[in-house]
Design a protein around this motif. Structure first.
Motif, mmCIF file in Angstrom:
data_model
loop_
_atom_site.group_PDB
_atom_site.id
_atom_site.type_symbol
_atom_site.label_atom_id
_atom_site.label_comp_id
_atom_site.label_asym_id
_atom_site.label_seq_id
_atom_site.Cartn_x
_atom_site.Cartn_y
_atom_site.Cartn_z
ATOM 1 N N ARG A 99 0.854 -1.193 0.000
ATOM 2 C CA ARG A 99 0.000 0.000 0.000
ATOM 3 C C ARG A 99 0.886 1.238 0.000
ATOM 4 O O ARG A 99 1.899 1.269 0.694
ATOM 5 C CB ARG A 99 -0.888 -0.003 1.247
ATOM 6 C CG ARG A 99 -2.028 -1.008 1.216
ATOM 7 C CD ARG A 99 -2.586 -1.161 2.636
ATOM 8 N NE ARG A 99 -3.780 -1.989 2.690
ATOM 9 C CZ ARG A 99 -3.760 -3.318 2.697
ATOM 10 N NH1 ARG A 99 -2.616 -3.969 2.615
ATOM 11 N NH2 ARG A 99 -4.902 -3.993 2.777
ATOM 12 N N ARG A 154 -8.484 -4.147 10.200
ATOM 13 C CA ARG A 154 -7.048 -4.014 9.928
ATOM 14 C C ARG A 154 -6.560 -2.724 10.584
ATOM 15 O O ARG A 154 -7.113 -1.646 10.343
ATOM 16 C CB ARG A 154 -6.800 -3.974 8.420
ATOM 17 C CG ARG A 154 -5.325 -3.911 8.044
ATOM 18 C CD ARG A 154 -5.130 -3.999 6.537
ATOM 19 N NE ARG A 154 -3.728 -4.009 6.164
ATOM 20 C CZ ARG A 154 -2.977 -2.918 5.981
ATOM 21 N NH1 ARG A 154 -3.501 -1.718 6.151
ATOM 22 N NH2 ARG A 154 -1.709 -3.024 5.643
ATOM 23 N N SER A 212 -9.289 0.389 10.315
ATOM 24 C CA SER A 212 -10.310 0.130 9.298
ATOM 25 C C SER A 212 -11.092 -1.143 9.597
ATOM 26 O O SER A 212 -10.522 -2.146 10.035
ATOM 27 C CB SER A 212 -9.725 0.086 7.894
ATOM 28 O OG SER A 212 -8.499 -0.532 7.866
ATOM 29 N N ARG A 220 -11.418 10.788 -1.134
ATOM 30 C CA ARG A 220 -11.081 9.403 -0.769
ATOM 31 C C ARG A 220 -11.978 8.419 -1.520
ATOM 32 O O ARG A 220 -11.558 7.298 -1.798
ATOM 33 C CB ARG A 220 -11.240 9.191 0.745
ATOM 34 C CG ARG A 220 -10.236 9.970 1.564
ATOM 35 C CD ARG A 220 -10.466 9.754 3.053
ATOM 36 N NE ARG A 220 -10.051 8.441 3.500
ATOM 37 C CZ ARG A 220 -10.488 7.847 4.604
ATOM 38 N NH1 ARG A 220 -11.394 8.440 5.361
ATOM 39 N NH2 ARG A 220 -10.040 6.659 4.952
ATOM 40 N N TYR A 252 -9.372 5.059 -3.047
ATOM 41 C CA TYR A 252 -9.214 3.703 -2.506
ATOM 42 C C TYR A 252 -9.512 2.640 -3.557
ATOM 43 O O TYR A 252 -8.756 1.693 -3.723
ATOM 44 C CB TYR A 252 -10.092 3.524 -1.267
ATOM 45 C CG TYR A 252 -9.535 4.295 -0.088
ATOM 46 C CD1 TYR A 252 -9.567 5.681 -0.082
ATOM 47 C CD2 TYR A 252 -8.946 3.658 0.988
ATOM 48 C CE1 TYR A 252 -9.033 6.410 0.964
ATOM 49 C CE2 TYR A 252 -8.414 4.384 2.041
ATOM 50 C CZ TYR A 252 -8.461 5.754 2.025
ATOM 51 O OH TYR A 252 -7.923 6.464 3.048
ATOM 52 N N GLN A 269 -6.760 0.007 -5.109
ATOM 53 C CA GLN A 269 -6.940 -1.466 -5.036
ATOM 54 C C GLN A 269 -6.790 -2.078 -6.424
ATOM 55 O O GLN A 269 -6.228 -3.164 -6.584
ATOM 56 C CB GLN A 269 -8.309 -1.864 -4.462
ATOM 57 C CG GLN A 269 -8.744 -1.189 -3.186
ATOM 58 C CD GLN A 269 -7.770 -1.292 -2.036
ATOM 59 O OE1 GLN A 269 -6.738 -1.945 -2.123
ATOM 60 N NE2 GLN A 269 -8.076 -0.629 -0.936
#
Ligand code: HDE
Length: 693
Positions: A73, A113, A134, A359, A363, A367
């Motif tokens: 990430r 996570r 998260s 955001r 995201y 991914q």
């Protein structure tokens, strides 16, 4: 085939035997299921000849190995996960249709996570850093992700600045350092040129960024979201998670040493807790408010650099988040999980916070790159647990159960198959909107200092000292004097004494002029919820006592302490001169968990130093033992001792008579009283005596 060659297909060096399948042991296979006869040697032409390209067994193994890594990430690379559930305390259907809140006692499975932000995947756990928080809720109405942090505000107000922020804190492009830290010029340069970061700087310089355990942090959704009920009525909401075990952090000098002693300190703690059968719990809370409250509140609720003090809008506790199951495979779970703030379900909606809005793009986009396929939601960890039918198909890693069934892969059609459903489907909150296209920051986001000041005045004196020392540490690593001065020029708006003390400790001759401020800061009331120490635990439960023993340690004292700690729900680690353990005074053998030096006191919440006399005379000259005791004292820990500990105390200049947190243990009662005291976690009154610059 000659005799020697036959032999080489089943063994390595002559005479060595290998573990071969027997009884119930499963056969080792290739990725296509062929049983492997020899997992030690490549296929070669002759025993000392070149290897053969036809070796499909070797190529199968290596080609897979060569592709084991995926891009880490870009932020939050180091993370750790666990499974559990959310349990609602009440029916919230009056304010939201969101599935987890429709009935008291309803349980929704979750995967969580927790991460650091700046460091690479292999960095150390105790970096001074924000923790990502998260949660993927596998609800009956689809997956809902809360992708939050352990700090309720953020550095920047607009997602456009995120790459700049992250570049400034990450390693520099030429040297590729510094790793996993903010104590360097680039970071302080960027944040001091970005006044909206000031509030967050106060939080990251506090002990919130050096938590003792992931079990003892708060979680926040940060942005304002919307709750929407079945009538389409909307309320604003901010999400909170409060650790049931209370808040707790370490001190900076301890964090630095933990990173050396156990870089996996946080993940190990989470892993061990869950594998022992204990749970990790937070209470979920919501600050629910309407447009009228938002209108009269001092700040814009769409500004993510601001929080709403709990005193002004109480946190309603709505349920508990329980982690009860460790991961089975960290890659398949914590690495492949793809949390996305845009994963919302009916009953939840976004607000117009420009950071949140940004955001919702980043995201999913990240991914796609990181996981290399639009089918990442078919991976087990990401797949919804509710019924799912869509007409999307094919692509890398497409899986049978997730493909359209039968001949229909379009809609409308004359065959049947899944159809839209306006009754239960997702509707956006019908917010009336108008405006001119523009790139501009709202005036209502302009006060960058009032809440920074409020945070500072809400801290205990000990916490304020830690904040000051953190600024001094970080800015002492900044080489350019003008950057240091710019930071002080902003802090002058937060609190004059804070700015002056830091400037003096940096050796600045004179204070810079305050930076221009768009809005004059207001004096806000202190809020106890912002302090860690005002929200600590009231017992030693879930904490760890490190007990240093030697041959001949008084068995009665050791047992009394162990029993008292365990009765309080704490665990005990035995530290001994040798990992083989010791023989106590009653002749019984006590195995050790760590050798002195391998288990320094920074790994424990409190310590006991219980040597027998003859051994104490040796250990008083052993530097690892002296560090164990001196560090525990310097880090303001509670220390249990016996009369024979004196030579070691003297060797590190501890005058126990001057210190109320050093407890001599003679009998059972002393041990119980000591463990009760340990519930206070640290003896902060000692700190001014052991910290002078
Ligand atoms: Fe993230 N962030 N972020 N962030 N963030 C990522 O997504 C991003 C922000 C947070 O456990 C990335 O999957 C932008 C705020 C967590 O897997 C990326 C902005 C908050 C995690 C990304 C922000 C967070 C991430 C990198 C500015 C707290 C780890 C890999 C608008 C509310 C999630 C990934 C996990 C991860 C982008 C700001 C929390 C690049 C553009 C504010 C907990 O998409």
């Amino acid at each position: 085939m000659d005799k020697q060659m036959l032999k080489s297909t089943v063994q390595g060096n002559a005479g060595e035997t290998h573990q071969q399948a027997q009884g119930d042991t499963p056969n080792l296979t290739t990725t296509t299921g062929i049983v492997v006869a020899d997992n030690q040697n490549q296929l070669s032409a002759g025993t000392r000849g070149p290897v053969l390209i036809e070796d499909h067994i070797y190529r199968d193994k290596l080609a897979h190995f060569d592709r084991e890594r995926i891009p880490e990430r870009v932020v939050h690379a180091r993370g750790y996960g666990a499974h559990g559930y959310f349990e609602a305390y009440e029916d919230l259907s009056a304010v939201t249709m969101a599935a987890p809140f429709q009935a008291k006692g309803k349980k929704t499975p979750v995967f969580m996570r927790i991460s650091t932000v700046a460091g690479s995947k292999g960095s150390a756990d105790l970096a001074r850093d924000v923790r990502g928080f998260s949660i993927k809720f596998y609800t009956d109405a689809g997956n809902w992700d809360i992708v939050g942090n352990n700090i309720p505000v953020f550095f920047i107000q607009d997602a456009m600045k995120f790459p700049d922020l992250v570049h400034s804190v990450k390693p520099e492009p030429d040297s590729e350092f510094p790793q996993a830290q903010s104590a360097h010029d680039n970071f302080w340069d960027f944040v001091s040129l970005t006044p909206e970061a000031t509030h967050m700087l106060m939080w990251i310089m506090s002990d919130r960024t050096i938590p003792r355990s992931l079990r003892f942090i708060e979680g926040f959704g940060v942005h304002t979201f919307r709750l929407v009920n079945s009538k389409g009525e909307g309320k604003f909401v901010k999400f909170h998670f409060k650790p049931k075990a209370g808040l707790q952090s370490v001190v900076w000098n301890e964090a630095v040493k933990i990173n050396g002693a156990d870089p996996d300190f946080h993940r190990r703690d989470m892993w061990e807790t869950l594998n022992k059968g204990d749970t990790i719990e937070w209470e979920m809370g919501m600050q629910i408010f309407d447009d009228a409250f938002a209108e009269q509140f001092d700040f814009d609720v769409l500004d993510p650099t601001k929080l709403i003090p709990e005193e002004q809008c109480p946190v309603k506790i709505v349920g508990r988040l329980v982690l009860d199951r460790p991961m089975e495979n960290a890659f398949a779970e914590a690495e492949l999980v793809a949390v996305c703030p845009q994963n919302i379900i009916p009953g939840i909606d976004f607000s117009n916070d420009p950071l949140l809005q940004g955001r919702t793009f980043s995201y999913h986009d990240t991914q796609l790159y990181r996981l290399g396929t639009p089918n990442f939601n078919q991976f087990e960890i990401n797949a919804p647990k509710c019924p799912m039918h869509n007409l999307m198909q094919d692509g890398f890693a497409a899986r049978a159960g997730h493909q359209p069934k039968g001949r229909v892969n379009y809609e409308p059609n004359s065959w049947g198959g899944p159809r839209e459903n306006p009754k239960v489907g997702f509707h956006s909150y019908a917010e009336p909107l108008e405006g001119t296209k523009t790139r501009i920051r709202p005036e209502s986001f302009a006060d960058h200092y009032s809440q920074a000041r409020q945070f500072f005045i809400s801290q205990t004196e000990t916490e304020q000292t830690h904040i000051i020392n953190a600024f001094v540490f970080e800015l002492s690593k900044v080489k350019r004097a003008d950057i240091r001065e710019r930071v002080i020029s902003r802090l002058l708006h937060v609190d004059k004494d804070l700015a002056k003390t830091i400037a003096t400790k940096l050796g600045m001759d004179k204070l810079p002029d305050p930076a221009p401020a768009a809005v004059k800061p207001k004096d806000l009331k202190a809020s106890d919820a912002l302090s860690i120490l005002k929200n600590g635990p009231d017992s030693f439960k879930g904490r760890k006592l490190g007990v240093l023993v030697t041959d001949g340690t008084d068995a009665k004292v050791f047992n009394a302490l162990k029993n008292a700690a365990e009765a309080a729900g704490a665990s005990v680690a035995v530290i001994a001169p040798k990992i083989g353990g010791v023989n106590l005074s009653d002749g019984k053998h006590l195995p050790a968990d760590e050798k002195v030096g391998g288990g320094p006191s920074v790994l424990f919440d409190a310590v006991a130093v219980l040597p027998a006399k003859a051994e104490a005379d040796k250990l008083k000259d052993d530097s690892a033992t002296k560090d164990f005791v001196a560090d525990a004292f310097a880090h303001c820990k509670f220390i249990a001792y016996v009369a024979d500990t004196m030579p070691i105390f003297e060797a590190v200049s501890i005058d126990k008579a001057l210190d109320a947190a050093c407890h001599e243990i003679k009998a059972d009662g002393d041990a119980k009283a000591f463990i009760k005291e340990c519930g206070k976690l640290r003896f902060w009154d000692r700190e001014p005596k052991v910290s002078k610059v």
